[in-house]
Design a protein around this motif. Structure first.
Motif, PDB file in Angstrom:
ATOM      1  N   GLY A  18       0.217   5.245  -0.115  1.00 50.14           N
ATOM      2  CA  GLY A  18      -0.872   6.219  -0.070  1.00 50.14           C
ATOM      3  C   GLY A  18      -2.191   5.472  -0.017  1.00 50.14           C
ATOM      4  N   THR A  19      -3.041   5.718  -0.994  1.00 47.66           N
ATOM      5  CA  THR A  19      -4.322   5.015  -1.026  1.00 47.66           C
ATOM      6  C   THR A  19      -4.323   3.909  -2.083  1.00 47.66           C
ATOM      7  N   GLN A  20      -3.184   3.705  -2.718  1.00 51.16           N
ATOM      8  CA  GLN A  20      -3.101   2.716  -3.798  1.00 51.16           C
ATOM      9  C   GLN A  20      -2.430   1.437  -3.331  1.00 51.16           C
ATOM     10  N   GLY A  74      -8.621   0.968   8.293  1.00 50.00           N
ATOM     11  CA  GLY A  74      -9.432   1.663   7.299  1.00 50.00           C
ATOM     12  C   GLY A  74      -9.236   1.160   5.878  1.00 50.00           C
ATOM     13  N   MET A  75      -8.505   0.055   5.728  1.00 53.47           N
ATOM     14  CA  MET A  75      -8.287  -0.459   4.381  1.00 53.47           C
ATOM     15  C   MET A  75      -9.567  -1.037   3.833  1.00 53.47           C
ATOM     16  N   ASP A  76      -9.978  -0.582   2.719  1.00 49.48           N
ATOM     17  CA  ASP A  76     -11.146  -1.164   2.050  1.00 49.48           C
ATOM     18  C   ASP A  76     -10.655  -2.069   0.942  1.00 49.48           C
ATOM     19  N   HIS A  77     -10.729  -3.361   1.176  1.00 52.01           N
ATOM     20  CA  HIS A  77     -10.235  -4.289   0.178  1.00 52.01           C
ATOM     21  C   HIS A  77     -11.229  -4.567  -0.932  1.00 52.01           C
ATOM     22  N   GLY A 125      -2.210  -1.781   6.095  1.00 54.69           N
ATOM     23  CA  GLY A 125      -1.837  -0.463   5.596  1.00 54.69           C
ATOM     24  C   GLY A 125      -0.480  -0.403   4.936  1.00 54.69           C
ATOM     25  N   ARG A 126       0.245  -1.522   4.956  1.00 53.42           N
ATOM     26  CA  ARG A 126       1.577  -1.515   4.332  1.00 53.42           C
ATOM     27  C   ARG A 126       1.702  -2.735   3.424  1.00 53.42           C
ATOM     28  N   ASP A 153     -12.488  -2.265  -2.962  1.00 53.28           N
ATOM     29  CA  ASP A 153     -12.248  -1.383  -4.112  1.00 53.28           C
ATOM     30  C   ASP A 153     -10.784  -1.448  -4.546  1.00 53.28           C
ATOM     31  N   GLY A 154     -10.521  -0.794  -5.616  1.00 51.19           N
ATOM     32  CA  GLY A 154      -9.141  -0.557  -5.990  1.00 51.19           C
ATOM     33  C   GLY A 154      -8.454  -1.752  -6.607  1.00 51.19           C
ATOM     34  N   THR A 197       0.848  -1.183   0.000  1.00 49.20           N
ATOM     35  CA  THR A 197       0.000   0.000   0.000  1.00 49.20           C
ATOM     36  C   THR A 197       0.885   1.235   0.000  1.00 49.20           C
TER      37      THR A 197
END
Ligand SMILES: [Cu+2]
Length: 172
Positions: free
Chosen positions: A96-98, A165-168, A118-119, A170-171, A94
């Motif tokens: 940033g947000t990507q 807060g990771m939303d798995h 988050g990492r 999306d993305g 991860t």
């Protein structure tokens, strides 16, 4: 002549059957690790604190967190991760947000690589319904030289873990 042909045909069928049986036996040590009780272990490597966090929404990928340590005096590299009960697992970083896929992680002697929310993390896709919160599964690290290390892994529901807060969903 017709009789001779039949005989020759049954002979080749019999030979085919024998070589198939030979294949099955040879494949057994490689394919049998899922059911095997003894985890594999590359000498000098350990996996710690392994947990699989199930998705809040069924059908989404789960996330796997653990540490991998290289206790040897050699450099090695993590080439792949698999999670028992997941059809596919990917290493992600991860930024940033990507999230970006990671093909290989080099490990210097004495290094500990930590997969955490988050990492650097592992995402596990197409999870089996047999994976239940409070249960156990297994994570396997495949190194670049083909050696593997496995460890038992706790299964947690999405609410149990600090997901950061990771939303798995999306993305990907
Ligand atoms: Cu990810």
């Amino acid at each position: 002549m017709a009789l001779f042909r039949t005989t020759a045909l049954s002979l080749s069928l019999a030979m085919a059957a024998v070589s198939l049986a030979g294949c099955k036996q040879e494949a057994k040590p490689q394919g049998g690790d899922q059911a095997s009780a003894a985890p594999q272990s590359k000498p000098g490597t350990t996996i710690g604190d392994a947990r699989l966090v199930l998705p809040a929404v069924k059908g989404n990928p789960g996330a796997a967190y653990f540490s991998v340590s290289n206790g040897t005096s050699s450099t090695m590299a993590i080439a792949a991760i698999s999670v028992e009960g997941a059809e596919k697992a990917e290493i992600h970083q991860t930024v940033g947000t990507q999230m970006t896929p990671v093909d290989r992680i080099d490990m210097a002697p004495g290094t500990v690589i930590v997969f955490e929310p988050g990492r650097l993390h592992v995402m596990a896709f197409k999870l089996s319904d047999n994976l239940k919160p409070g249960g156990m599964t297994e994570v396997t690290v495949t190194f670049a030289d083909g050696d593997k290390t496995s460890a038992k892994m706790k299964i947690e529901s999405a609410g149990d873990a600090a997901m950061g807060g990771m939303d798995h969903g999306d993305g990907h």
